[in-house]
Design an enzyme around this catalytic site. Sequence first.
Site, PDB file in Angstrom:
ATOM      1  N   ARG A 113       1.027  -1.311  -0.126  1.00  0.00           N
ATOM      2  CA  ARG A 113      -0.058   0.130  -0.047  1.00  0.00           C
ATOM      3  C   ARG A 113       0.917   1.391   0.091  1.00  0.00           C
ATOM      4  O   ARG A 113       1.767   1.532   0.909  1.00  0.00           O
ATOM      5  CB  ARG A 113      -0.902   0.049   1.165  1.00  0.00           C
ATOM      6  N   ARG A 154      -5.611   3.061  16.452  1.00  0.00           N
ATOM      7  CA  ARG A 154      -6.169   2.408  15.460  1.00  0.00           C
ATOM      8  C   ARG A 154      -6.143   3.104  14.353  1.00  0.00           C
ATOM      9  O   ARG A 154      -5.313   4.143  14.422  1.00  0.00           O
ATOM     10  CB  ARG A 154      -7.808   2.069  16.006  1.00  0.00           C
ATOM     11  N   LYS A 155      -6.408   2.531  13.170  1.00  0.00           N
ATOM     12  CA  LYS A 155      -6.194   3.149  11.804  1.00  0.00           C
ATOM     13  C   LYS A 155      -7.048   4.501  12.161  1.00  0.00           C
ATOM     14  O   LYS A 155      -8.012   4.698  12.668  1.00  0.00           O
ATOM     15  CB  LYS A 155      -6.792   2.470  10.795  1.00  0.00           C
ATOM     16  N   GLY A 175     -16.431  -7.724   1.020  1.00  0.00           N
ATOM     17  CA  GLY A 175     -16.214  -9.063   1.424  1.00  0.00           C
ATOM     18  C   GLY A 175     -16.515  -9.695   2.689  1.00  0.00           C
ATOM     19  O   GLY A 175     -16.871 -10.964   2.919  1.00  0.00           O
ATOM     20  N   CYS A 218     -14.844  -2.657   4.194  1.00  0.00           N
ATOM     21  CA  CYS A 218     -13.509  -1.842   3.093  1.00  0.00           C
ATOM     22  C   CYS A 218     -14.236  -1.258   1.783  1.00  0.00           C
ATOM     23  O   CYS A 218     -13.878  -0.462   1.366  1.00  0.00           O
ATOM     24  CB  CYS A 218     -12.274  -2.394   2.973  1.00  0.00           C
ATOM     25  N   GLY A 219     -15.099  -2.017   1.305  1.00  0.00           N
ATOM     26  CA  GLY A 219     -16.011  -1.536   0.140  1.00  0.00           C
ATOM     27  C   GLY A 219     -16.867  -0.597   0.426  1.00  0.00           C
ATOM     28  O   GLY A 219     -17.753  -0.331  -0.599  1.00  0.00           O
TER      29      GLY A 219
END
Length: 775
Positions: free
Chosen positions: A179, A301-302, A565, A570-571
């Site tokens: 990434r 966290r992110k 998924g 994430c989508g």
Amino acid sequence: QKGTTMVSAASRRTLMANMTLLVVASVCLALTQLPSTDAFNVPSMGLSSRLSVGLRGHRAASPSGLGLRMVATREGTGKNRMTESAFSTPLVEKVTMDSTAGYEWKVKDDLLQKKLNLQEKVKIAKPGLNIFDEIDELAAEAIEKGGAQFMDEDQITWRLKWLGLFHRAKQAPGTFMWRLRVPNGIVTTKQWRVAADIITQYDKGSRDDWTVEACGDITTRQNLQLRGLRLEDLPKHWKAMRDVGLFSVQSGMDNVRNLVGNPLAGIDPLEIVDTRPYCEEFTSKLTNNGMGNPDYSNLPRKFNVCFVGSNEMYEHPDINDIAYMPAKNDKGEMGWNIEVGGLLMATRCEFAIPLDAWIPQDKSWALGDAILTTFRDYGYRYTPRTKCRMMFLIDDMGIDLFREEVAKRYEASTGTKMAAAGTGLVPKEWERRELIGVHKQNDGKNWIGVHVPAGRTYGDEMTAFADIADKYGDKEIRMMVEENVMIPHVADENVDAAVKEIAERIPRWSTSPQVLQKGTVSCTGNQFCGFSNINTKGNAVEIADRMDAKYEFPEGKNVRIHWTGCTNTCGQVQIGDIGLLGTKAKNAAGEQVEGVDVFVGGGIGQTSAIGKVVKKSVPIDEQLEDVLSEILEGQFGAKVRAGYVATPKTIRAPKAAPKKAAAPKKAAAKPTGPLTMAEVKKHKTKEDCWIVISGQVYDVTAWLAEHPGGQGAIMPNAGGDATEDFTGQGHSKFAQDKLKDFIIGPLEGGSAEAAPATGGDDDKGFVGKIKGLFK
């Protein structure tokens, strides 16, 4: 209360009516403050209910900026879930260390006995940025051992993420996803070519979304991810990236993700503010110009950040931890209103809320630093990790205390107080402009937006696109959060030739895609991701193509279908017009197959909304097209094309899990005496069971050999669980005297039970000890 009209005592009847309305409004406001924890738990309903689903908010002008205001105030609990000191003392401290970084922010020792999550334990053992000093050594070790899959798990699975490298241990052992960091989604063609060259080195020629193959992905954060590279080659790839100004530091694990801005920044005829310099400055300060910055490399966290510069809010501010919204103060000066805490995740989906703050444009990093360090110092690091995002901290601090802490840090940095929110500049209503196709820039030139199916690309396609951008543009390529790309700065006389060459050299891509092709967004899926339940990209492209062949839509109609998924979303399924969340389903024969939960009612921009589930566990191959047909015809005006003839859908066998490769090395000899914990991990097998007696760790078999007479044994059964098998004489007394000193259990996923056969003591702490020792 500020803004309340005073009512005379004589108007008693009117006063009572107003009080009643106030109570009702207060209840409604309180209800809106509840977290959206039902995002994945909405009961399945028939599609007849679809028109009522979705939390839709038409953005209304307000002093704090424009946006869906699900939460107006948030009082907080005042309770810090990591310590008894509430929010008076940070949970981390700065410590020096012998490495290139020189220092780190580390969780304080008095918190180590708390229930820290696994990732926090990994970070305590060794700071993430230390990986900078080990690139060459790790590559050499991968060569020596025959691949990264045979190396230390903590290093490969976790610490390499600080360099943006994600091991694909389940789908493609030994290979990595890389990434990058691309502020505002803009790269030069030279940078783009280096990325293309890297994945081309591993290209095996496959061009479908069902085979594990080297490729690239345009992501929902205007970013580029490369797939298929090997750790053995990292030093040369690292150098190639650095030579052209590309880097990936702090792009994974608990760090800030790619900075998102307006894809039309600097060329938008209707631009509010050019977001490029702010995304670039933030990224530069955050990462120390790509060399790594320990001040921000150990967040709980992110963390997502965007700068909004467009009327359309292409940047999706609602789902960012910090959203910089263009605004003016009472003097008419340009700056930013701040929104915080937006998130889409497995257990909660909620839009960002106003911080009631305005800052000058040139103080954007100072504000970012104040929020990031507040989150770093007080954010949660416990289990469950799903509750470690910043909004959970705001829940307990309350928005007022959170703002007070941020304002204090901002003033210490800038010498000025943080002002209250100004007047937002994003319009309440706005017709969203199209990004795909040919459109005029503010300088008279053109941008050409190009649809990339599900964001998936390959080395040869990327190289061809760079050639076209060099030939007809200005050596620049841009990415969009919809997983598409564009070439800016194309002169009128070159537009037709550029469009023609794109079609000829990259036939999968399109400057004029069909409605559903254009609106499809997808996560990686189980082609590469071990969390995904389904192949998202393969199904997304196939379903869009089939439905576009079946339907035509009203002129100008857009339909966004988001695929993800798993529940990590994430989508971004909750903000799609239609969202499809991967799960398992049963087909007509009762077999388990790939399926989806269907969301409807999501939205972005001025009509942002969180969609809700209308149907669960829909088998993709057998039923999904029928379900989508009903939604598209009922809500989006879809009409079956004249002369349409249905064709059979390809039915694919369920994807088998890849087998884990065996390491090309000899098994370690079985230990016979006391072991260190490192030796326990080194020698662990599924059949082994370990005991601890008075602080010493022993292998059970070895311990028995040293204690003849059958005094006692605690052995794993065939399934890997630990049970008792006391034999011989003396075991009753042994159990009563020694059992409390035992820690027993298998090392590979089994459970532990410890109740002596004679009815002796049962130490209820065993299971907890085992998790802490062996996990």
